[in-house]
Design an enzyme around this catalytic site. Structure first.
Site, PDB file in Angstrom:
ATOM      1  N   GLU A   1       1.884   3.675   2.985  1.00  0.00           N
ATOM      2  CA  GLU A   1       2.429   3.093   4.215  1.00  0.00           C
ATOM      3  C   GLU A   1       3.954   3.119   4.167  1.00  0.00           C
ATOM      4  O   GLU A   1       4.633   2.092   4.086  1.00  0.00           O
ATOM      5  CB  GLU A   1       1.847   1.695   4.410  1.00  0.00           C
ATOM      6  CG  GLU A   1       0.330   1.751   4.580  1.00  0.00           C
ATOM      7  CD  GLU A   1      -0.362   0.401   4.595  1.00  0.00           C
ATOM      8  OE1 GLU A   1       0.328  -0.634   4.712  1.00  0.00           O
ATOM      9  OE2 GLU A   1      -1.612   0.375   4.492  1.00  0.00           O
TER      10      GLU A   1
ATOM     11  N   GLU B   1       1.234  -4.902  11.176  1.00  0.00           N
ATOM     12  CA  GLU B   1       0.752  -3.532  11.058  1.00  0.00           C
ATOM     13  C   GLU B   1       1.598  -2.695  12.005  1.00  0.00           C
ATOM     14  O   GLU B   1       1.441  -2.772  13.223  1.00  0.00           O
ATOM     15  CB  GLU B   1      -0.728  -3.440  11.437  1.00  0.00           C
ATOM     16  CG  GLU B   1      -1.678  -4.022  10.418  1.00  0.00           C
ATOM     17  CD  GLU B   1      -2.129  -3.010   9.383  1.00  0.00           C
ATOM     18  OE1 GLU B   1      -1.732  -1.830   9.506  1.00  0.00           O
ATOM     19  OE2 GLU B   1      -2.861  -3.397   8.464  1.00  0.00           O
TER      20      GLU B   1
ATOM     21  N   HIS C   1       2.727  -3.911   6.828  1.00  0.00           N
ATOM     22  CA  HIS C   1       1.783  -2.807   6.627  1.00  0.00           C
ATOM     23  C   HIS C   1       1.907  -1.822   7.795  1.00  0.00           C
ATOM     24  O   HIS C   1       2.713  -1.998   8.698  1.00  0.00           O
ATOM     25  CB  HIS C   1       0.340  -3.344   6.583  1.00  0.00           C
ATOM     26  CG  HIS C   1       0.001  -4.105   5.344  1.00  0.00           C
ATOM     27  ND1 HIS C   1      -0.819  -3.597   4.354  1.00  0.00           N
ATOM     28  CD2 HIS C   1       0.359  -5.346   4.932  1.00  0.00           C
ATOM     29  CE1 HIS C   1      -0.940  -4.486   3.388  1.00  0.00           C
ATOM     30  NE2 HIS C   1      -0.243  -5.564   3.706  1.00  0.00           N
TER      31      HIS C   1
ATOM     32  N   HIS D   1       0.860  -1.181   0.000  1.00  0.00           N
ATOM     33  CA  HIS D   1       0.000   0.000   0.000  1.00  0.00           C
ATOM     34  C   HIS D   1       0.894   1.227   0.000  1.00  0.00           C
ATOM     35  O   HIS D   1       1.725   1.411   0.887  1.00  0.00           O
ATOM     36  CB  HIS D   1      -0.934  -0.007   1.211  1.00  0.00           C
ATOM     37  CG  HIS D   1      -2.034  -1.016   1.104  1.00  0.00           C
ATOM     38  ND1 HIS D   1      -2.606  -1.623   2.207  1.00  0.00           N
ATOM     39  CD2 HIS D   1      -2.673  -1.538   0.014  1.00  0.00           C
ATOM     40  CE1 HIS D   1      -3.545  -2.463   1.803  1.00  0.00           C
ATOM     41  NE2 HIS D   1      -3.605  -2.428   0.485  1.00  0.00           N
TER      42      HIS D   1
END
Length: 408
Positions: free
Chosen positions: A155, A361, A287, A152
């Protein structure tokens, strides 16, 4: 804020048309408390960026905002991010700087680091990385690890984590016994920027906070971009965990692997099937920004799935996830405990190839934490990355069943 004018970023790769009206913006949704309620919101196509006890941060287009309100939840515009000096953005690696870093490491440590190019992005940029191992030019019979980042675009911290891991493995080789043992006993593949077009577009901005761009830059008819983490072939588009609307942040594409970047990653994983056996034993997709350690599956709430996730396989994922989360302070959980997703990297790598697969994350509080926060955030997960790499020889060691599953 997303810009409405596309930029010509490379010779011969000018982006074709302006973005249509009705782009995604950030909102705060109040009310959802359960995975089922969060999945209702995800089913609208909105991208869930962060989860709190009864609030969500989402990126959504107007039709998705209307759908969320129709579900009975309160939606308000998020506060605009605080803008810092434009120069601050240069503290994150640009795509060109990341590729230069890969070249530098490969030249400095030729015995243990080799650059590879897995393929090209939609706009023709290299999707590149480093293989790190002793006897790096030889395909040895050693357990393999694949780590990817920046799938992404916005990020940015994820690429910094991957580049830091590269530095730790190469600079520590020969002086740190633990790292030396890992490099000698593993083949480690690290790809810091697997969505280069999106990353370049996000960074080509007049603010340090960027464009908040998530997807790749492939035109899709009415808009631009596919969410690469909804475009993989395992259970693609199956379960309300992605969108068929090209303007959506979670647009899954016209078909599984319709995005060139997804195809490149999938082909690389397929290439590691040697002699009929998948050599990759551990996979990590990095992420941000929710401070989580996630494991499959995302497409179903079930912990086990007949023929796809046994009790021991689920227990192993859970044990490794919890152990790694214990080192960086993140919350460990099955991906669907957040909300349903489909067509994701870790569902595919596990579901298709039984590669033990996790998502990190990272933290930082936003997609663009200040440059002063980079080092501290990256240090949080250094130990977790080393432990993940260590488990590649026998993940079942995490549940004490190495004798059953990993005996020679």
């Amino acid at each position: 804020m997303l810009a409405t004018l596309m930029l010509t970023v490379m010779p011969g790769t000018a982006e074709a048309v302006p973005e249509p009206e009705g782009q995604a913006r950030q909102y705060v949704v109040t009310g959802p408390r359960t995975a089922e309620e969060r999945s209702q919101i995800a089913r609208t196509g909105a991208a869930i960026d962060a989860v709190r006890s009864s609030e969500l941060d989402v990126s959504a287009i107007p039709s998705e905002v209307a759908a969320i309100r129709k579900l009975g939840f309160t939606v308000r515009a998020a506060k605009a991010p605080v803008q810092g000096p434009t120069a601050a953005a240069t503290s994150y690696h640009t795509f060109a700087e990341a590729m230069a870093e890969i070249d530098t490491v490969a030249a400095r440590y030729p015995q243990i680091a080799r650059k590879f190019v897995a393929g090209k992005s939609y706009q023709g940029r290299d999707i590149a990385g480093l293989k790190i191992s002793d006897n790096v030019a030889t395909d040895e019979d050693e357990p393999e690890v694949l780590i990817i980042a920046n799938i992404h675009a916005r990020e940015r911290l994820t690429a910094e984590q991957a580049l830091d891991h590269i530095a730790r493995l190469t600079q520590g080789y020969g002086s740190d016994s633990r790292i030396t043992q890992l490099v000698n006993g593993r083949e480690i593949w690290i790809m810091p920027m697997v969505n280069p077009d999106g990353q370049v577009y996000d960074m080509t901005s007049d603010t340090s906070s960027g464009r908040m761009w998530r997807k790749n830059r492939q035109p899709n008819g009415t808009s631009t971009g596919t969410d690469l983490n909804r475009n993989f072939a395992y259970r693609w588009g199956c379960c309300g965990g992605s969108s068929g609307n090209g303007a959506s942040e979670t647009y899954r594409g016209t078909a599984a692997e319709s995005a060139p970047e997804t195809k490149v990653l999938a082909n690389f994983v397929r290439s590691r099937v040697v002699g009929g056996e998948q050599q990759l034993k551990m996979f990590l997709d990095i992420h941000s920004v929710a401070e989580l350690v996630l494991w499959p599956f995302g497409y179903t709430y079930s912990d086990t799935v007949a023929g796809a996730m046994s009790a021991d396989e689920q227990a192993t994922h859970r044990a490794i996830g919890r152990e790694l989360a214990g080192t960086n302070g993140f919350t460990p959980e099955q991906s669907s405990d957040l909300y349903i997703t489909d067509g994701t990297t870790i569902d595919w790598t596990w579901g298709q190839y039984r590669i033990f697969s996790l998502t990190f994350e990272l933290g930082g509080g936003s997609f663009y934490p200040p440059p002063s926060a980079i080092d501290g955030e990256v240090q949080r997960s250094r130990e977790a990355l080393l432990r993940l790499t260590e488990y590649a020889d026998c993940p079942y060691r995490a549940i004490g069943k190495q004798g059953q599953y990993c005996a020679a």
